[in-house]
Write a protein that holds these residues in place. Sequence first.
Motif, PDB file in Angstrom:
ATOM      1  N   GLU A  37       0.839  -1.195   0.000  1.00 26.91           N
ATOM      2  CA  GLU A  37       0.000   0.000   0.000  1.00 26.91           C
ATOM      3  C   GLU A  37       0.876   1.247   0.000  1.00 26.91           C
ATOM      4  O   GLU A  37       1.857   1.341   0.746  1.00 26.91           O
ATOM      5  CB  GLU A  37      -0.909   0.004   1.234  1.00 26.91           C
ATOM      6  N   PHE A  38       0.526   2.205  -0.861  1.00 22.57           N
ATOM      7  CA  PHE A  38       1.248   3.473  -0.923  1.00 22.57           C
ATOM      8  C   PHE A  38       0.704   4.416   0.147  1.00 22.57           C
ATOM      9  O   PHE A  38      -0.516   4.534   0.342  1.00 22.57           O
ATOM     10  CB  PHE A  38       1.103   4.118  -2.302  1.00 22.57           C
ATOM     11  N   LYS A  39       1.625   5.114   0.807  1.00 19.95           N
ATOM     12  CA  LYS A  39       1.252   6.066   1.842  1.00 19.95           C
ATOM     13  C   LYS A  39       2.094   7.337   1.699  1.00 19.95           C
ATOM     14  O   LYS A  39       3.184   7.314   1.142  1.00 19.95           O
ATOM     15  CB  LYS A  39       1.454   5.465   3.244  1.00 19.95           C
ATOM     16  N   PHE A  40       1.551   8.428   2.233  1.00 16.68           N
ATOM     17  CA  PHE A  40       2.252   9.703   2.280  1.00 16.68           C
ATOM     18  C   PHE A  40       2.753   9.957   3.696  1.00 16.68           C
ATOM     19  O   PHE A  40       2.091   9.606   4.674  1.00 16.68           O
ATOM     20  CB  PHE A  40       1.321  10.864   1.887  1.00 16.68           C
ATOM     21  N   TYR A  41       3.914  10.609   3.783  1.00 16.34           N
ATOM     22  CA  TYR A  41       4.423  11.099   5.058  1.00 16.34           C
ATOM     23  C   TYR A  41       4.899  12.537   4.868  1.00 16.34           C
ATOM     24  O   TYR A  41       5.672  12.822   3.946  1.00 16.34           O
ATOM     25  CB  TYR A  41       5.592  10.253   5.565  1.00 16.34           C
TER      26      TYR A  41
END
Length: 445
Positions: free
Chosen positions: A191-195
Amino acid sequence: MAKIDKFEHKHFRLRPEYRVVGGLLNRIKVATEIKDKFVLQNKLNRSLRLVRWKEAYDHDNPANYGVIQGEQLDAAAGARSEGGGGLEGETDWGAAARVSSLCVCKSWQRLLSNRKFLEENYVAVGGIRKPLFINEILRQICLVDTSKHLNDNAIVRTFRTDLLCHEFGSHIKAVGACRGLVLVEVLFGGEFKFYAWNPTTGYLRKFNKRPPIQSTPFVDEYILKFHGLGYALNIGQYIYIQIYKKKYDGIGIVEGYSLTKDEWLTIDTNMELSYTEVDDTVRNGSFGLYFAERLHWLVLSYTINSYQILAYKFCDGQFEAVGLPRDVDLSRVELCSLVILDECLTFCGIFDDAELPFYVIRIWSMKQYGGQQCWSNTVTLHMCDWASGYMLPVCSTDYGIVYINNNSGMILRWNNIHRVVEHQMIEIIEIYHRMTIYEESLLWV
């Protein structure tokens, strides 16, 4: 005389920050080495800035009574209620940032959680731009402090990505940078996530990307062309912009993600996208450069069959095209980029002639944001072609422009004050990496 000295020491003793400034001044007077003077001068400048900040927000100063007390309490309460703001919020901080925040006094903790104070500090002082390197193969992040002497090995700080966050695995790249924040995209558990990460303070906050069932545009029909992180000053929100292009008819879709509200926004679903990203001639061509409340990309225009600067304005959500300098011979450009030097939007180009033992670096700066007549050629350098790759400017400091060679790992600066050449080889640059320029600030989402 001894009684007078005792009385002054007891009742008129200088505050610690003033004693530090005085001690630095005395050390500068007796310093003989250029490098020592350079380091001491940097420490003195930083100490003076801290003194000014503390005087403006000093709780013991009667002139400040009732002025900042309510602002600080409201800001701290709002940050805690939102769960993503101040130092005491429920955000995922790095270990080093958490330890350092707990070591300061409570008054400084209140200041660092005061949004208005941080905004005024950013406007008054500005951000010092520094390069950041992310290496997916070694899983390392390298920060280079270009405000110091480049010959000093202490300017390079390298650490593993998993120490910053356990989800920072093999896929990690910066997709935007604005006002001290770096937006990082990671792949963890499929899963792609932003930080949102502030390298200066260690602030780290996670944002989930849109679920695939709601994802538009579809990957099979659209291709991501341009992206970048910016700040909409009129509404006070950080917005991540993505520009997609349809494969067959050239129609584009512009989408924005508000980091402040944690929601996706569809800005334009029927944009006539007559631009495309340039090949390897442009460094980081799809990565947007934030400047003057706009995101900028160096693109190839189908309309004029030449390079242009595509700018997205956050104030009204419209696009505009900015022409390049008239005296740029684009047919002779080997490598070019858009950077910010001395608080000006700057176009840099490498011109290489195989018959000459050197290549030419030319830098054009836009003194007043607006049109072709505003460009001026500020720097022309002849660089010896002694190593593979080219030296391109990446940022500017009080002591001169910093150049980096992506192939050889060389970082170089001509010191305008001490008239010496500073340089160092950084090993992580020699291996495949992604470079991002960030600003030093205390801001958070």
